[in-house]
Design a protein around this motif. Structure first.
Motif, PDB file in Angstrom:
ATOM      1  N   TYR A  34      54.112 -18.348  29.693  1.00  0.00           N
ATOM      2  CA  TYR A  34      53.520 -19.634  29.632  1.00  0.00           C
ATOM      3  C   TYR A  34      52.696 -19.989  30.479  1.00  0.00           C
ATOM      4  O   TYR A  34      51.683 -20.488  30.610  1.00  0.00           O
ATOM      5  CB  TYR A  34      54.507 -20.532  29.415  1.00  0.00           C
ATOM      6  CG  TYR A  34      54.176 -21.772  28.643  1.00  0.00           C
ATOM      7  CD1 TYR A  34      53.213 -22.216  28.075  1.00  0.00           C
ATOM      8  CD2 TYR A  34      54.871 -22.945  29.700  1.00  0.00           C
ATOM      9  CE1 TYR A  34      52.687 -23.489  27.873  1.00  0.00           C
ATOM     10  CE2 TYR A  34      54.257 -24.521  29.120  1.00  0.00           C
ATOM     11  CZ  TYR A  34      53.497 -24.445  28.286  1.00  0.00           C
ATOM     12  OH  TYR A  34      52.909 -25.639  27.850  1.00  0.00           O
ATOM     13  N   SER A  35      52.984 -19.444  31.818  1.00  0.00           N
ATOM     14  CA  SER A  35      52.153 -19.685  33.102  1.00  0.00           C
ATOM     15  C   SER A  35      50.729 -19.161  32.639  1.00  0.00           C
ATOM     16  O   SER A  35      49.655 -19.610  33.282  1.00  0.00           O
ATOM     17  CB  SER A  35      52.638 -19.245  34.568  1.00  0.00           C
ATOM     18  OG  SER A  35      53.926 -19.812  34.666  1.00  0.00           O
ATOM     19  N   LEU A  36      50.663 -17.850  32.250  1.00  0.00           N
ATOM     20  CA  LEU A  36      49.311 -17.113  31.793  1.00  0.00           C
ATOM     21  C   LEU A  36      48.370 -18.104  30.988  1.00  0.00           C
ATOM     22  O   LEU A  36      47.300 -18.109  31.202  1.00  0.00           O
ATOM     23  CB  LEU A  36      49.684 -15.743  31.429  1.00  0.00           C
ATOM     24  CG  LEU A  36      48.384 -15.044  31.194  1.00  0.00           C
ATOM     25  CD1 LEU A  36      48.179 -14.857  32.661  1.00  0.00           C
ATOM     26  CD2 LEU A  36      48.923 -13.584  30.627  1.00  0.00           C
ATOM     27  N   VAL A  37      49.222 -18.681  30.145  1.00  0.00           N
ATOM     28  CA  VAL A  37      48.366 -19.569  28.963  1.00  0.00           C
ATOM     29  C   VAL A  37      47.843 -20.533  29.644  1.00  0.00           C
ATOM     30  O   VAL A  37      46.870 -21.076  29.437  1.00  0.00           O
ATOM     31  CB  VAL A  37      49.469 -19.802  27.796  1.00  0.00           C
ATOM     32  CG1 VAL A  37      48.617 -20.787  26.862  1.00  0.00           C
ATOM     33  CG2 VAL A  37      49.754 -18.718  27.019  1.00  0.00           C
ATOM     34  N   LEU A  38      48.831 -21.440  30.706  1.00  0.00           N
ATOM     35  CA  LEU A  38      48.044 -22.370  31.390  1.00  0.00           C
ATOM     36  C   LEU A  38      47.116 -21.968  32.377  1.00  0.00           C
ATOM     37  O   LEU A  38      46.133 -23.150  32.333  1.00  0.00           O
ATOM     38  CB  LEU A  38      49.475 -23.102  32.115  1.00  0.00           C
ATOM     39  CG  LEU A  38      50.562 -23.527  31.290  1.00  0.00           C
ATOM     40  CD1 LEU A  38      51.743 -24.027  32.217  1.00  0.00           C
ATOM     41  CD2 LEU A  38      50.289 -24.368  30.335  1.00  0.00           C
ATOM     42  N   ALA A  39      47.102 -20.820  32.925  1.00  0.00           N
ATOM     43  CA  ALA A  39      46.300 -20.593  33.717  1.00  0.00           C
ATOM     44  C   ALA A  39      45.012 -20.444  33.118  1.00  0.00           C
ATOM     45  O   ALA A  39      43.736 -20.972  33.399  1.00  0.00           O
ATOM     46  CB  ALA A  39      46.480 -19.195  34.484  1.00  0.00           C
ATOM     47  N   GLY A  40      44.949 -19.717  31.802  1.00  0.00           N
ATOM     48  CA  GLY A  40      43.726 -19.539  31.005  1.00  0.00           C
ATOM     49  C   GLY A  40      43.101 -20.955  30.430  1.00  0.00           C
ATOM     50  O   GLY A  40      41.938 -21.249  30.675  1.00  0.00           O
ATOM     51  N   ALA A  41      44.102 -21.997  30.466  1.00  0.00           N
ATOM     52  CA  ALA A  41      43.607 -23.176  30.068  1.00  0.00           C
ATOM     53  C   ALA A  41      42.891 -23.958  31.258  1.00  0.00           C
ATOM     54  O   ALA A  41      41.814 -24.438  31.112  1.00  0.00           O
ATOM     55  CB  ALA A  41      44.716 -23.963  29.610  1.00  0.00           C
ATOM     56  N   MET A  42      43.355 -24.003  32.228  1.00  0.00           N
ATOM     57  CA  MET A  42      42.842 -24.526  33.441  1.00  0.00           C
ATOM     58  C   MET A  42      41.450 -24.037  33.824  1.00  0.00           C
ATOM     59  O   MET A  42      40.522 -24.744  34.256  1.00  0.00           O
ATOM     60  CB  MET A  42      43.920 -24.383  34.530  1.00  0.00           C
ATOM     61  CG  MET A  42      43.450 -25.148  35.871  1.00  0.00           C
ATOM     62  SD  MET A  42      44.837 -25.318  37.134  1.00  0.00           S
ATOM     63  CE  MET A  42      45.262 -23.506  37.240  1.00  0.00           C
ATOM     64  N   PHE A  43      41.376 -22.777  33.843  1.00  0.00           N
ATOM     65  CA  PHE A  43      40.171 -21.962  34.476  1.00  0.00           C
ATOM     66  C   PHE A  43      38.961 -22.172  33.121  1.00  0.00           C
ATOM     67  O   PHE A  43      37.722 -22.427  33.341  1.00  0.00           O
ATOM     68  CB  PHE A  43      40.298 -20.556  34.396  1.00  0.00           C
ATOM     69  CG  PHE A  43      41.015 -20.408  35.819  1.00  0.00           C
ATOM     70  CD1 PHE A  43      40.659 -20.938  37.156  1.00  0.00           C
ATOM     71  CD2 PHE A  43      42.127 -19.560  35.736  1.00  0.00           C
ATOM     72  CE1 PHE A  43      41.189 -20.663  38.227  1.00  0.00           C
ATOM     73  CE2 PHE A  43      42.773 -19.377  37.177  1.00  0.00           C
ATOM     74  CZ  PHE A  43      42.416 -19.775  38.235  1.00  0.00           C
ATOM     75  N   SER A  44      39.547 -22.250  31.771  1.00  0.00           N
ATOM     76  CA  SER A  44      38.415 -22.404  30.566  1.00  0.00           C
ATOM     77  C   SER A  44      38.016 -23.892  31.050  1.00  0.00           C
ATOM     78  O   SER A  44      36.675 -24.349  30.628  1.00  0.00           O
ATOM     79  CB  SER A  44      39.397 -22.245  29.329  1.00  0.00           C
ATOM     80  OG  SER A  44      40.129 -23.013  29.052  1.00  0.00           O
ATOM     81  N   ILE A  45      38.867 -24.805  31.175  1.00  0.00           N
ATOM     82  CA  ILE A  45      38.377 -26.172  31.205  1.00  0.00           C
ATOM     83  C   ILE A  45      37.528 -26.434  32.477  1.00  0.00           C
ATOM     84  O   ILE A  45      36.510 -27.064  32.152  1.00  0.00           O
ATOM     85  CB  ILE A  45      39.693 -27.211  31.523  1.00  0.00           C
ATOM     86  CG1 ILE A  45      40.358 -27.131  30.126  1.00  0.00           C
ATOM     87  CG2 ILE A  45      39.127 -28.675  31.725  1.00  0.00           C
ATOM     88  CD1 ILE A  45      41.736 -28.046  30.114  1.00  0.00           C
ATOM     89  N   MET A  46      37.740 -25.771  33.582  1.00  0.00           N
ATOM     90  CA  MET A  46      36.829 -25.763  34.751  1.00  0.00           C
ATOM     91  C   MET A  46      35.579 -25.266  34.578  1.00  0.00           C
ATOM     92  O   MET A  46      34.233 -25.748  34.920  1.00  0.00           O
ATOM     93  CB  MET A  46      37.461 -24.929  35.972  1.00  0.00           C
ATOM     94  CG  MET A  46      38.823 -25.614  36.454  1.00  0.00           C
ATOM     95  SD  MET A  46      39.509 -24.598  37.661  1.00  0.00           S
ATOM     96  CE  MET A  46      38.160 -24.680  39.025  1.00  0.00           C
ATOM     97  N   LEU A  47      35.447 -24.255  33.492  1.00  0.00           N
ATOM     98  CA  LEU A  47      34.207 -23.511  33.340  1.00  0.00           C
ATOM     99  C   LEU A  47      33.391 -24.030  31.974  1.00  0.00           C
ATOM    100  O   LEU A  47      32.238 -23.709  31.728  1.00  0.00           O
ATOM    101  CB  LEU A  47      34.322 -22.056  32.903  1.00  0.00           C
ATOM    102  CG  LEU A  47      34.993 -21.068  33.960  1.00  0.00           C
ATOM    103  CD1 LEU A  47      35.312 -19.773  33.469  1.00  0.00           C
ATOM    104  CD2 LEU A  47      33.827 -21.084  34.951  1.00  0.00           C
ATOM    105  N   ASN A  48      34.063 -25.204  31.327  1.00  0.00           N
ATOM    106  CA  ASN A  48      33.479 -25.638  30.011  1.00  0.00           C
ATOM    107  C   ASN A  48      32.252 -26.404  30.357  1.00  0.00           C
ATOM    108  O   ASN A  48      31.145 -26.313  29.756  1.00  0.00           O
ATOM    109  CB  ASN A  48      34.387 -26.476  29.586  1.00  0.00           C
ATOM    110  CG  ASN A  48      33.660 -26.860  28.056  1.00  0.00           C
ATOM    111  OD1 ASN A  48      33.916 -27.856  27.560  1.00  0.00           O
ATOM    112  ND2 ASN A  48      33.838 -25.729  27.052  1.00  0.00           N
ATOM    113  N   PRO A  49      32.216 -27.056  31.501  1.00  0.00           N
ATOM    114  CA  PRO A  49      30.605 -27.924  31.853  1.00  0.00           C
ATOM    115  C   PRO A  49      29.707 -26.783  32.042  1.00  0.00           C
ATOM    116  O   PRO A  49      28.381 -27.076  31.659  1.00  0.00           O
ATOM    117  CB  PRO A  49      31.082 -28.608  33.309  1.00  0.00           C
ATOM    118  CG  PRO A  49      32.607 -28.950  33.015  1.00  0.00           C
ATOM    119  CD  PRO A  49      33.243 -27.533  32.522  1.00  0.00           C
TER     120      PRO A  49
END
Length: 698
Positions: A360-375
């Motif tokens: 689950y941590s891996l999914v959360l890391a993907g979410a965090m980095f994808s949100i950071m890159l979305n702008p």
């Protein structure tokens, strides 16, 4: 025996670190969700220092999920979804299938179980509503056809999430038995609950809240709205065994179609924001930084699949969908991230024993980095469009449906007035500006109201001017003025401060809710601050004192003294004197505007020959001729057809002047009676001409 304050301690620490993380994220130009997730990691069990109680915070996080889904339901619109159905429905279905398949395939390469791979695939197929809306608003794309398509697409994903949350316990629960039977039974219970809420709750809940609203108790209304959200969610789980999220979502849906939906959304918003923050903090607490560092290759691969993979195959779905190239580029950029719904699906997987905490941590890391890159993805939109246009055949395939999309209302680019908040006050301002043919742009946070404005061809930017970058798309540097009519004073202060940073020389007129707010708004850069309650009170006092027989000039002197005492602005004494002269020359007297018809016997006569003052006591203070104001006209001025006379005097003097004019216009008495509408110029003309008069008198 000391009181147990562990829950208070956890709430306090979680909110403090979330505030610090969110503030840091905004300063770095990142979404605040990133800061909340990092704050959760900071107080989680995998980092040194204070460790929050995951059990307590997770309970609060469940409330955050309820309010998040309740808000989604409130803003759910079948009308908006229907308008983009040809693109959004097949697009969302295909995109979720592809993303789920790719996520499943990637995890199988890592040796994960089939069930874990399926849950991760489903989790990364769902984009974040919060992140998408913020990205569209900050990019100025929300009220474009592309933005509306992206929102409709995400609505379908939200609905799919609800279905996923229903089916996951049936498919991966530990009850045993035939999963098809279990799944069918779960769907049957869910269907029963949906029908009861839509048909029974759809009548009862709006009636209940409308009745509470008529009780004139805001406290009871807020309590009722919160009780509906939490109570419906609890009933969904306790009575029908369906998720809290589904119950809250449906409660929002039935209230979203009622007349009080805007009020419900406004009152519940603070609860949703606070508990959503705690939800994101609770998610961050589950992230194990050491595990992510040890599996950095998997983190990079999953993030690349979410950001680049989802964007590419979403974009190329445009080759088969009835859309345009620009629309698909925006949709691809907006959906290249995952967020709160992915967390909810992942948590369900952990709760069912399908996913481990590390997975689950891996999914959360993907979410965090994808949100950071979305702008960055939104920034790349014009560059991707330019690159695709280098291949004419490919671009022509994307653009084969270009003429089918409605074109948005053109937004003004220069010499316009920006109106933030288009309620009753803002709408009146817009009406006057429209009469004067001055271009204006509305910035409105409420999607439903903004959609109405767009339908009426009012240039509108959708977004919260106090909580996003939408003002950067309002062309404030080229605007003539900014008018802030928001009833919330704190929001007005944020808007004024941001606008002053963007356009240092822009005239700003703001509405204050309190007398202390007048000074704060002025300090932040508003040149003119209006306090409606003060102005209304002074007007009531003025009329009361006039009816009690006090002299008009005395009454006006009193009200002007109150204004000088309450408005701590930077107006010079000379400007105050001019303002007082103008007000005293207008108020306390009856000012009338009378038109001279072509058949009038006044035509061709001079003011001296007519001697209106000697006959009636009223004075001619101005003449409007050919849209030009002649203030204090000379006695030799000869009247011409269409002239508009400005007469000043008390009521009896104006009545005598009317009688004289009527006697001078044989055969046209009815048309030129004091009640005839043709005598009075429009409000816009009076506003304009009175301004000219004040300038000439000064």
């Amino acid at each position: 025996m000391p009181h147990d304050i562990s829950l208070i301690t956890n709430i306090s620490v979680a909110l403090v670190v979330a505030f610090a993380g969110g503030l840091l994220a905004r300063r770095l130009g990142l979404p605040t969700i990133v800061g909340y997730l990092l704050a959760g990691m900071l107080i989680g069990p995998f980092t040194p220092g204070f460790v929050g109680d995951i059990g307590d915070i997770s309970q609060l996080a469940e409330i955050g999920v309820i309010f998040l889904m309740f808000g989604v339901g409130l803003h759910f619109s079948l009308k908006d979804l229907w308008s983009v159905r040809k693109v959004a429905i097949p697009g969302a279905a295909l995109q979720m299938l592809l993303a789920t398949g790719l996520g499943f395939g990637l995890t199988r390469l890592w040796g994960w179980t089939t069930a874990a791979g399926l849950v991760v695939g489903l989790a990364i197929s769902i984009a974040s509503t919060v992140v998408l809306l913020r990205g569209l608003i900050d990019a100025g794309q929300l009220n474009t056809p592309a933005g509306q398509t992206a929102v409709g697409w995400l609505v379908l994903e939200d609905l799919a999430t609800v279905l996923i949350l229903v089916l996951l316990p049936a498919l991966f629960g530990n009850e045993g038995g035939n999963p098809w039977v279990t799944g069918g039974l779960a769907l049957l219970k869910t269907t029963a609950f949906v029908l009861i809420i839509l048909f029974v709750g759809g009548r009862f809940l709006p009636w209940l809240l409308t009745s509470i609203a008529h009780s004139r108790s805001r406290e009871l209304f807020i309590l009722a709205a919160v009780a509906v959200a939490l109570g419906t969610a609890f009933a969904a789980t306790a009575a029908f065994g369906v998720s809290l999220a589904l119950g809250a979502f449906l409660a929002g849906v039935v209230l979203g179609e009622s007349e009080i939906s805007h009020q419900v959304g406004d009152e519940v918003l603070p609860f949703r924001e606070i508990f959503a923050v705690i939800f994101f903090v609770s998610v961050g607490m589950l992230v194990n930084p050491q595990y992510l560092w040890d599996h950095i290759g998997q983190v990079v691969a999953l993030t690349a699949l979410i950001v680049v993979g989802k964007a590419i195959f979403t974009l190329f779905l445009g080759l088969i969908l009835p859309s345009t190239g620009r629309t698909m580029i925006v949709v691809a950029a907006g959906l290249s991230q995952i967020g709160e719904f992915s967390f909810i699906v992942g948590q369900a997987g952990v709760g069912l024993g399908v996913l481990t905490q590390d997975q689950y941590s891996l999914v959360l890391a993907g979410a965090m980095f994808s949100i950071m890159l979305n702008p960055v993805m939104f920034w790349s939109i014009p560059h991707v469009e330019t690159w695709l246009k280098r291949y004419p055949k490919l671009w022509a395939r994307f653009e084969r449906h270009a003429t089918t999309e409605p074109q948005p209302t053109q937004l003004p680019q220069a010499e316009h007035v920006v109106v933030v908040g288009y309620g009753r006050v803002g709408e009146h301002i817009g009406t006057v500006l429209n009469r004067l043919q001055i271009p204006f742009l509305v910035v409105e946070a409420d999607n439903h109201r903004a959609d109405d404005f767009i339908t009426k061809h009012i240039p509108t930017l959708i977004g919260d001017a106090a909580n996003s970058d939408v003002l950067t798309h309002a062309k404030l540097e080229q605007a003539k003025a900014l008018v802030v009519t928001l009833p919330n004073e704190a929001a007005s202060e944020l808007v004024v401060a941001a606008a002053r940073d963007i356009a240092p020389n822009l005239p700003i007129i703001a509405r204050a809710a309190t007398t202390s707010g007048v000074q704060r708004l002025a300090d932040l850069g508003a040149q003119d601050v209006i306090h409606p309650e003060l102005e209304g009170g002074l007007e009531i006092i003025r009329h009361t004192l006039l009816h009690l027989g006090y002299a008009a000039t005395q009454v006006q002197g009193y009200t002007d003294a109150v204004r000088r005492d309450q408005y701590h602005t930077n107006i010079t004494p000379t400007e105050h004197l001019i303002l007082e002269q103008l007000i005293q020359s207008v108020r306390g007297f009856e000012i009338a505007w009378r038109s001279i018809a072509a058949s009038s016997t006044m035509i061709g006569q001079s003011l001296a020959a007519l001697n209106i003052r000697a006959q009636t006591g009223a004075s001619v203070i101005a003449v409007i001729r050919d849209q030009q104001l002649i203030s204090n006209p000379e006695s030799q001025l000869t009247l011409a057809p269409g002239d508009l006379l400005g007469l000043i005097g008390d009521k009896s003097q104006i009545s005598a002047a009317d009688a004289l004019i009527n006697r001078s216009q044989a055969g046209d008495q009815a048309a030129n009676s004091p009640q005839a509408g043709k005598f009075a110029p429009s409000a816009a003309e009076l506003l304009d001409k009175t301004s000219d008069l004040s300038t000439s008198n000064s």
